[in-house]
Design an enzyme around this catalytic site. Structure first.
Site, PDB file in Angstrom:
ATOM      1  N   GLU A  99      46.691 -19.943  31.782  1.00  0.00           N
ATOM      2  CA  GLU A  99      45.271 -20.138  31.766  1.00  0.00           C
ATOM      3  C   GLU A  99      45.079 -18.729  31.566  1.00  0.00           C
ATOM      4  O   GLU A  99      43.180 -18.325  31.037  1.00  0.00           O
ATOM      5  CB  GLU A  99      44.661 -20.685  32.668  1.00  0.00           C
ATOM      6  CG  GLU A  99      44.858 -22.125  32.384  1.00  0.00           C
ATOM      7  CD  GLU A  99      45.124 -23.466  33.552  1.00  0.00           C
ATOM      8  OE1 GLU A  99      44.700 -22.711  34.658  1.00  0.00           O
ATOM      9  OE2 GLU A  99      45.045 -24.662  33.553  1.00  0.00           O
ATOM     10  N   SER A 185      61.878  -9.704  19.473  1.00  0.00           N
ATOM     11  CA  SER A 185      60.615 -10.718  18.953  1.00  0.00           C
ATOM     12  C   SER A 185      60.852 -11.727  17.483  1.00  0.00           C
ATOM     13  O   SER A 185      61.285 -12.581  17.396  1.00  0.00           O
ATOM     14  CB  SER A 185      59.218 -10.258  18.686  1.00  0.00           C
ATOM     15  OG  SER A 185      58.214 -10.149  19.556  1.00  0.00           O
ATOM     16  N   HIS A 339      52.774 -23.759  20.338  1.00  0.00           N
ATOM     17  CA  HIS A 339      53.863 -22.963  20.599  1.00  0.00           C
ATOM     18  C   HIS A 339      53.787 -21.691  20.963  1.00  0.00           C
ATOM     19  O   HIS A 339      54.498 -20.912  22.148  1.00  0.00           O
ATOM     20  CB  HIS A 339      54.181 -22.726  19.026  1.00  0.00           C
ATOM     21  CG  HIS A 339      55.517 -21.338  18.717  1.00  0.00           C
ATOM     22  ND1 HIS A 339      54.872 -19.792  18.577  1.00  0.00           N
ATOM     23  CD2 HIS A 339      56.950 -22.158  18.750  1.00  0.00           C
ATOM     24  CE1 HIS A 339      56.374 -19.817  18.727  1.00  0.00           C
ATOM     25  NE2 HIS A 339      57.356 -20.387  18.554  1.00  0.00           N
ATOM     26  N   SER A 340      52.078 -21.296  21.212  1.00  0.00           N
ATOM     27  CA  SER A 340      52.312 -20.329  22.092  1.00  0.00           C
ATOM     28  C   SER A 340      50.711 -20.050  21.741  1.00  0.00           C
ATOM     29  O   SER A 340      50.031 -20.604  21.394  1.00  0.00           O
ATOM     30  CB  SER A 340      52.492 -19.377  21.073  1.00  0.00           C
ATOM     31  OG  SER A 340      52.037 -18.528  20.959  1.00  0.00           O
TER      32      SER A 340
END
Length: 448
Positions: A99, A185, A339-340
């Site tokens: 959030e 990544s 997913h993200s």
């Protein structure tokens, strides 16, 4: 002389005929060095579904009841409570940081919702010195190894307390003291690296295992093939831990592969393999513990496929609120949400699919059922822990927000022992640029 030559030719001919006769029958075993098999006299291609699906190992049912008493790990109360508190604390941190990103406080975040059991169940079965190569959804492993909340927050905020000095994007954790290699990544690059580390541990007789986490999407990368094959042929003490949550971002498993998941690939490489219920923390624990024992004792790789379906918050937070909200409750082990924070999963999944998994199962609720049945937990303890865990996360969160960013000069350090001329020139160029145009940058947010 001519007679001798003729005799030699006859001998070679007879020898050749003898060898042909030796292998002329289908009853004889083939001698090809590339495979171990028998001859057949019927043309037949092997079907991909020649066997039924690999079964899913579990210890508890969805109500937290032990199915087969002989598979009960009989963990002490203190350890089970640590499993539960690590999972729920991670869940709380995820909600607040998710959030926070939605409110613009951090640039990016990836939650671990629904996959907490795979993290802490496997981490609890390892030695603390075992080396971990993660992908980007294994924060629970660090959580179980008592990685401080302040460092989780510092990394996501990229402040002066961040061990990576603000150079990595959020959720790319790393900790040398806890033997957790920094996340990178690109998908699957950690797999052959982990195999190399395991081979080094074998050469050093370190009595240590390497565990390498990845998703089923990463298993489609060439690095996965290279890693599996090297691990098998070099006989490395490594555990390949695949979290199969059903989606590689927006690509469902039905479009990723045609075989029976990831565990089915193991035997083709000569790797011992098992498929477990990722919602069942005890099943994950048992499988990882046995894989670790045998990997070290026998110097061979193991593949664990944990079936999951990770989740995320469904309702968006209030964008005008200055404090992240928290609605901690059981969520399913499925990728219910995004997913993200860069993904909108509603574009590729139906509401019915999400609702189905939302009501089915979750590793936290399953373990909570177990604790309640053992008399080790009650509603009052649950309420107190929710309040305590939220307070701990919020304190770390507020502390991280107040800290400045690292000094910009740290961009140029820690790569070369002696800075090369070209890099020094870039550093001087940045200094001149900031001296001239510094008023256009928030330099007061950075450490001096």
């Amino acid at each position: 002389m001519a007679v001798a030559i003729a005799a030699a030719r006859v001998w070679r001919l007879n020898r050749g005929l003898s060898q042909q006769q030796q292998f002329s029958s289908l009853d004889d075993k083939p001698q090809f060095p590339g495979a171990s098999a028998e001859f057949i006299d019927k043309l037949e291609f092997i079907q991909p579904n020649v066997i039924s699906g690999i079964p899913i190992y579990r210890v508890m049912d969805r109500q937290g009841q032990i199915i087969n008493p002989s598979e009960d790990p009989h963990l002490p109360k203190e350890k089970v409570l640590k499993l539960y508190k690590s999972m729920t604390l991670l869940n709380t941190m995820d909600r607040i940081l998710y959030e926070s990103q939605r409110q613009g406080r951090i640039s990016f975040y990836m939650t671990n919702y629904g996959e907490e059991g795979t993290h802490v169940g496997s981490a609890a079965a390892l030695d603390n010195t075992d080396l971990v190569f993660g992908q980007y959804r294994e924060a629970g492993v660090l959580m179980y190894r008592d990685y401080p909340l302040e460092l989780f927050m510092a990394q996501c905020y990229g402040n002066i307390s961040d061990l990576g000095k603000g150079r990595q994007m959020p959720v790319h954790y790393g900790c040398k003291e806890r033997h957790f290699v920094t996340i990178s990544s690109p998908l699957a690059t950690q797999i052959p690296q982990a195999v190399g580390a395991a081979y080094a541990a074998k050469r050093a007789n370190a009595n240590r295992v390497v565990i390498c986490y990845f998703g089923e999407g990463a298993a489609s990368e060439g690095d996965a093939h290279a890693g599996f094959n090297f691990a098998a042929t070099l006989e490395c003490p490594i555990i390949f831990f695949c979290r199969n949550n059903g989606y590689a971002i927006s690509t469902p498993t039905s479009e990723q592969y045609r075989g029976d998941g990831i565990a089915a690939r193991g035997p083709g490489y000569g790797i011992m393999s098992i498929r477990v219920d990722g919602n069942d923390v005890f099943a994950v624990y048992n499988a990882t513990k046995e894989a670790r024992r045998r990997a070290v004792a026998e110097n061979q790789p193991f593949l664990i496929e944990a079936m999951t379906y990770s989740s995320s918050p469904i309702l968006p937070p209030d964008p005008h609120s200055r404090e992240p909200t928290l609605t901690w409750g059981p969520l399913p082990l499925c990728r219910i949400g995004h997913h993200s924070t860069s993904d909108d999963s509603s574009a590729y999944r139906s509401v019915d699919e999400v609702n189905y998994w939302d009501k089915q199962d979750h590793p936290i609720s399953r373990l909570r059922h177990y604790l309640l049945s053992q008399g080790w937990w009650d509603e009052e303890q649950e309420k107190a822990w929710r309040k305590q865990s939220r307070k701990k996360v919020m304190e770390a969160f507020e502390q991280a927000e107040r800290k400045p960013k690292p000094n910009p000069n740290l961009l140029f350090s820690d790569v070369y022992q002696e800075m090369p001329a070209q890099l020094r020139k870039q550093q001087e160029s940045l200094a001149r640029h900031l001296q001239t145009y510094g008023e256009h940058y928030p330099l007061d947010h950075f450490d001096k």
